[in-house]
Design an enzyme around this catalytic site. Structure first.
Site: not given
Length: 745
Positions: A210, A584
């Site tokens: 806008d 891991t």
């Protein structure tokens, strides 16, 4: 104020019904949609509904076509707009959901929020991964049975492998990455209301903004003044020779702005802008009123398009100052304005996005007996005032940054096409000759025709709330991801329809903020650029985690799949597979979410909306580097078996874990080498790797953990092998990065 039973009364606005006669005056909020019956210099601020930054002059006598845009319906006043000046009596024509603002509310409830790009990609990723994992587990189980392994043991391994292959930490990593990104964005004044929106910014290809209050300040400012002898420049300051400075006197005296509480200016934004400019030039209202007291006035009306004030001077004469539209003031001047080119000068300035007002004066020997509009003739031209709703600071740079990042900025506003086009050129959204599409032209296009031109239009003016949604949808149908910014009630439906709605926090309405996914706390368009950078960083980090975890899981699968083919026993126990998956994927995976943005993050184009998370070689890396990790682990197993080591299973177990940790260290960038990144540029990843190494050593050497994980204490030579072999993973991945850099060059 409503007329009930023949008398004026004050009631709650929610008790109004169509047909009620109401009265509104300066400072009031319009309580319903009204048809004006009579008005007196009524000016209404409708910026929250229409996007028009200047107040609208209303005229009860105007008769308009039903198709007239809202911003030009001067015979109506709409609920939630504010009366800036004057007064009016009007009849209520709509209340509640039947009002213009109620219609916007219905559009807001109808708009649907789309899934974010990350949600779509992870959905596809999960579906594809599930099918691949099931196939691989079936192959591993069948291969084990064919080799004569116990069915129960192979079933446990197959199930454990299925669990290991699924990145369980992914939801946690994504959530942590989004949450940390949201935290960082707050430091740049971007408040995230919906967490998935953080990453969505990284996928944005169009920013539909806008104008009023977003790219501009939503505050009128007198930019320049014109006089015939000096041209465009500053407003003349007060001088001893008053005739030479009458222009400044006209600006400060022909003005209805007033000082209110706490020294705040109150009145029409245009009047306030002129008042502030006059004070800056040295004209003080109190002194001017004392020197030239006001005797009478002819208020502004939409028909005359001008206003006049009468002021007595020290010698007893009277000055009439006139201010209004150039087309209304110049013909009333005694000089031939067209011959002098004044009309052309005003038109040229208006084409630059300015609102131009003309000033003139007339001197009378004494106060006229009757004050009427017939006195507004034989004027002497004083000058022009050029006013503008100025662009926000840093807005032009933000537009430039968007363009360099491959993001297309589009202005969608309810303002006048000429004003919108001029501001867009100033900001760099369009070049000279760029197309500006007005709402009337847009209304003639169906969905297919709008879809065909949507990518070519950068500025839309005089647009209604429904048309804002149409524009956003047209871009979405083209496969674009759209961010929509806005602050008014009229922006809310489009904010919700867009892939990410961005509301203004300081000047935005509560309705706009509720519809948005992100709120700019400082109302700066430039903040969006910071947010886009953060969104891209987050997606990159999610990709790094997926790349890391899939490579790790691929390595485990290769180990279990290839060991039987090489004539070696099954290298891992089910509990070891689960431990590898937990260690891991857990801490290192979360640490990857903290990785800093890559250097080229804002110089590359946005990701295509249909782009898979496996794009840019991710699945090839996962298979290739995973194969390398698997082969290194099997090489350690072969060495241990050849040396008849009783610790062979612990050797392959430990080598696999350490190989994945080295991979976590080097996968932090898809392009930059570890040496350029810096080993400790992300301390979280180093801390996570250190903690995982320590836990793995505990599993190996703590006696009461050994039977749980089927491990044995490794002698120094075998432990050294487990530490040394994994560094080949770093060499392989760095070689891959080197090739990638060469190809990009």
């Amino acid at each position: 104020h409503v007329l009930r039973d023949g008398a004026w009364a004050v009631i709650d606005a929610n008790r109004l019904v169509p047909g009620d006669i109401v009265r509104v005056e300066a400072g009031d909020a319009v309580p319903a949609d009204l048809r004006l019956l009579q008005s007196h210099d009524l000016r209404v601020d409708e910026s929250l509904l229409t996007g028009e930054s200047a107040t609208i002059h209303k005229d009860a006598g105007a008769v308009l076509a039903p198709s007239t845009p809202m911003a030009e319906q001067v015979n109506l006043a709409f609920k939630s707009s504010l009366v800036a000046h004057g007064r009016a009596d009007a009849v209520v024509i709509a209340t509640g959901m039947n009002t213009a603002v109620g219609h916007i509310a219905s559009l807001l409830s109808a708009a649907q929020r789309e899934k974010t790009p990350l949600q779509k990609r992870l959905t596809r990723f999960s579906r594809n991964l599930a099918m691949v994992v099931l196939v691989i587990c079936a192959i591993v189980f069948a291969t084990g049975l064919a080799r004569g392994e116990p069915a129960l043991e192979m079933l446990l391994i197959a199930v454990s492998l299925a669990v290991a292959a699924v990145p369980e930490a992914l939801p946690a990593v994504v959530t942590v990455a989004l949450a940390m990104g949201a935290k960082r964005m707050v430091k740049h004044n971007a408040l995230i209301r919906r967490l998935p929106a953080v990453e969505t910014l990284g996928s944005v290809t169009y920013v539909c903004s806008d104008k009023t209050g977003t790219l501009t300040e939503n505050r009128m400012r007198a930019e320049s003044f014109y006089s015939s002898d000096a041209g465009w420049g500053e407003l003349p300051a007060p001088r001893e020779n008053r005739d030479q400075s009458l222009f400044g006197a006209a600006v400060i005296l022909n003005n209805d702005a007033v000082r209110a509480e706490q020294d705040r200016l109150q009145g029409d934004p245009t009047e306030i802008a002129l008042f502030e400019a006059a004070e800056s030039a040295g004209w003080l209202r109190a002194e001017a009123d004392t020197r030239w007291p006001r005797q009478a006035e002819l208020p502004f009306d939409a028909t005359r398009k001008r206003m006049s004030t009468f002021h007595r001077t020290a010698d007893g004469s009277v000055l009439m100052f006139v201010k209004g539209a150039p087309e209304a003031v110049l013909p009333a001047c005694s000089l031939n304005a067209d011959d002098d080119g004044l009309a052309r000068i005003a038109e040229e300035r208006a084409a630059q996005g300015n609102r131009v007002l003309a000033f003139g004066y007339r001197r009378f020997e004494s106060m006229p007996d009757a004050v009427g509009i017939e006195l507004e003739t034989n004027l002497t031209f004083l000058g022009f005032a050029a006013l503008i709703d100025p662009p926000r600071e840093h807005a032009a740079q933000a537009v430039k940054d968007c363009l360099s990042a491959g993001i297309v900025p589009v202005m969608i506003t309810g303002d006048h096409p000429a004003t919108a086009g001029a501001i867009a050129k100033t900001l760099g959204i369009i070049a000279d000759g760029g197309r500006v599409m007005a709402g009337a032209e847009l209304a003639e296009l169906d969905e297919e025709r709008l879809k065909a031109v949507a990518k070519d239009v950068r500025v839309y003016a005089r647009v209604s709330p429904e048309q804002k949604i149409k524009i956003v949808r047209a871009l979405q149908l083209q496969g674009e991801f759209v961010a929509m910014t806005g602050d008014g009630v009229n922006d809310a439906p489009a904010l919700k329809q867009a892939d990410i709605g961005v509301a203004m926090g300081m000047r935005g309405t509560e309705v706009a903020r509720e519809a948005a996914s992100m709120v700019l706390l400082d109302d700066h368009f430039a903040t969006i650029v910071h947010a886009v950078r953060e969104g891209r960083r987050i997606y990159d980090n999610v990709r790094k985690f997926v790349k890391y975890t899939l490579t790790s899981n691929s390595g485990e699968i290769w180990v279990l799949f290839l060991a039987p083919l090489f004539g070696m026993p099954v290298p891992l126990q089910a509990v070891q597979i689960l431990w590898i998956n937990l260690m891991t994927d857990g801490l290192p995976g979360l640490a990857l979410a903290m990785e800093a943005a890559e250097k080229n993050v804002m110089s590359r184009p946005p990701r295509r909306p249909d782009e898979s998370i496996f794009a840019h070689g991710l699945w090839q890396h996962a298979l290739g580097v995973g194969l390398a990790i698997g082969l290194l682990s099997l090489a350690a197993q072969a060495w241990a078996l050849a040396n008849q080591s009783p610790h062979w299973q612990t050797v392959v177990f430990t080598t696999l874990v350490f190989s994945q940790l080295v991979h976590a260290m080097v996968v932090r960038s898809e392009r930059e080498s570890l040496w350029r990144l810096g080993w400790f540029s992300n301390p979280w990843i180093m801390a996570a790797i250190g903690a995982t190494v320590l836990l793995q050593l505990m599993v190996i050497y703590v006696p009461w953990l050994q039977p749980i994980f089927h491990t044995t204490a490794l002698p120094p030579l075998e432990l050294a092998l487990c530490f040394t072999l994994p560094w080949l993973v770093l060499v392989i991945v760095e070689a891959e990065k080197f090739v990638r850099r060469r190809r990009q060059k």
